[in-house]
Write a protein that holds these residues in place. Structure first.
Motif, PDB file in Angstrom:
ATOM      1  N   ASN A  55       0.835  -1.203   0.000  1.00  0.00           N
ATOM      2  CA  ASN A  55       0.000   0.000   0.000  1.00  0.00           C
ATOM      3  C   ASN A  55       0.870   1.253   0.000  1.00  0.00           C
ATOM      4  OD1 ASN A  55      -2.365   1.495  -0.082  1.00  0.00           O
ATOM      5  ND2 ASN A  55      -2.515   1.611   2.140  1.00  0.00           N
ATOM      6  N   HIS A  56       1.869   1.214  -0.874  1.00  0.00           N
ATOM      7  CA  HIS A  56       2.811   2.333  -1.003  1.00  0.00           C
ATOM      8  C   HIS A  56       3.238   2.377  -2.463  1.00  0.00           C
ATOM      9  CE1 HIS A  56       5.481   5.407   0.315  1.00  0.00           C
ATOM     10  NE2 HIS A  56       6.582   4.741   0.004  1.00  0.00           N
ATOM     11  N   HIS A  57       3.012   3.494  -3.122  1.00  0.00           N
ATOM     12  CA  HIS A  57       3.176   3.577  -4.569  1.00  0.00           C
ATOM     13  C   HIS A  57       4.244   4.592  -4.962  1.00  0.00           C
ATOM     14  CE1 HIS A  57      -0.766   1.960  -3.659  1.00  0.00           C
ATOM     15  NE2 HIS A  57      -0.599   1.237  -4.741  1.00  0.00           N
ATOM     16  N   SER A  58       5.037   4.209  -5.949  1.00  0.00           N
ATOM     17  CA  SER A  58       6.097   5.086  -6.456  1.00  0.00           C
ATOM     18  C   SER A  58       5.675   5.654  -7.804  1.00  0.00           C
ATOM     19  CB  SER A  58       7.390   4.289  -6.630  1.00  0.00           C
ATOM     20  OG  SER A  58       7.231   3.324  -7.654  1.00  0.00           O
ATOM     21  N   ASP A  59       6.478   6.573  -8.302  1.00  0.00           N
ATOM     22  CA  ASP A  59       6.300   7.051  -9.668  1.00  0.00           C
ATOM     23  C   ASP A  59       7.139   6.156 -10.567  1.00  0.00           C
ATOM     24  OD1 ASP A  59       4.664   9.198  -8.905  1.00  0.00           O
ATOM     25  OD2 ASP A  59       6.408  10.428  -8.449  1.00  0.00           O
ATOM     26  N   LEU A  60       6.530   5.634 -11.610  1.00  0.00           N
ATOM     27  CA  LEU A  60       7.202   4.746 -12.560  1.00  0.00           C
ATOM     28  C   LEU A  60       7.194   5.392 -13.933  1.00  0.00           C
ATOM     29  CD1 LEU A  60       5.385   1.418 -11.609  1.00  0.00           C
ATOM     30  CD2 LEU A  60       7.741   1.996 -11.075  1.00  0.00           C
ATOM     31  N   THR A  61       8.325   5.321 -14.619  1.00  0.00           N
ATOM     32  CA  THR A  61       8.409   5.807 -15.995  1.00  0.00           C
ATOM     33  C   THR A  61       8.925   4.668 -16.847  1.00  0.00           C
ATOM     34  OG1 THR A  61       8.906   8.041 -15.210  1.00  0.00           O
ATOM     35  CG2 THR A  61       9.392   7.550 -17.524  1.00  0.00           C
ATOM     36  N   LEU A  62       8.131   4.263 -17.822  1.00  0.00           N
ATOM     37  CA  LEU A  62       8.476   3.161 -18.713  1.00  0.00           C
ATOM     38  C   LEU A  62       8.956   3.707 -20.046  1.00  0.00           C
ATOM     39  CD1 LEU A  62       8.410   0.115 -19.457  1.00  0.00           C
ATOM     40  CD2 LEU A  62       6.008   0.466 -20.118  1.00  0.00           C
ATOM     41  N   GLY A  63      10.145   3.293 -20.448  1.00  0.00           N
ATOM     42  CA  GLY A  63      10.666   3.601 -21.770  1.00  0.00           C
ATOM     43  C   GLY A  63      10.659   2.337 -22.605  1.00  0.00           C
ATOM     44  N   TYR A  64      11.289   2.381 -23.766  1.00  0.00           N
ATOM     45  CA  TYR A  64      11.307   1.200 -24.623  1.00  0.00           C
ATOM     46  C   TYR A  64      11.861  -0.007 -23.872  1.00  0.00           C
ATOM     47  CZ  TYR A  64      12.710  -2.259 -27.968  1.00  0.00           C
ATOM     48  OH  TYR A  64      12.881  -3.454 -28.598  1.00  0.00           O
ATOM     49  N   ASN A  65      13.064   0.097 -23.363  1.00  0.00           N
ATOM     50  CA  ASN A  65      13.657  -1.002 -22.597  1.00  0.00           C
ATOM     51  C   ASN A  65      14.242  -0.481 -21.286  1.00  0.00           C
ATOM     52  OD1 ASN A  65      15.856   0.331 -23.693  1.00  0.00           O
ATOM     53  ND2 ASN A  65      17.031  -1.534 -24.018  1.00  0.00           N
ATOM     54  N   THR A  66      13.634   0.567 -20.772  1.00  0.00           N
ATOM     55  CA  THR A  66      14.091   1.149 -19.511  1.00  0.00           C
ATOM     56  C   THR A  66      12.912   1.362 -18.568  1.00  0.00           C
ATOM     57  OG1 THR A  66      13.863   3.404 -20.360  1.00  0.00           O
ATOM     58  CG2 THR A  66      16.048   2.359 -20.569  1.00  0.00           C
TER      59      THR A  66
END
Length: 100
Positions: A55-66
């Motif tokens: 119950n703890h959420h981060s910011d995620l950034t998805l790139g092509y393979n990152t």
């Protein structure tokens, strides 16, 4: 009861236990490179599952393979033990996804 913010020394001590993670302002951050977009996406889903468990959420950034994460306790506007618990769990699953 809200979680207490960590002191600067506690943050520095905990970061030493998490190679690859760094302090960026009031957040801890880490980027991973994976073999493919599919592998990066699978890791995002796995992280989302862990976030739900904690119950703890981060910011995620998805790139092509990152994949990049920034972690911060929004409710206290500081770093807390919860942030490092999440980062530790992510570090434990990363090798299984081939992340480096």
């Amino acid at each position: 009861m809200p979680t207490e913010p960590l002191s600067q020394k506690e943050i520095e001590d905990r970061l030493r236990e998490l190679p690859g993670w760094s302090l960026e302002g009031d957040r801890i951050a880490r980027s991973y490179r994976l073999a493919s977009h599919f592998a990066a996406t699978a890791m995002v889903v796995h992280i989302a599952q862990i976030q739900e468990e904690l119950n703890h959420h981060s910011d995620l950034t998805l790139g092509y393979n990152t994949l990049a994460l920034t972690v911060h306790s929004h409710d206290v506007n500081a770093l807390t033990e919860r942030d490092f618990a999440l980062a530790d769990r992510v570090e434990k699953i990363a090798p299984g996804h081939g992340a480096n």
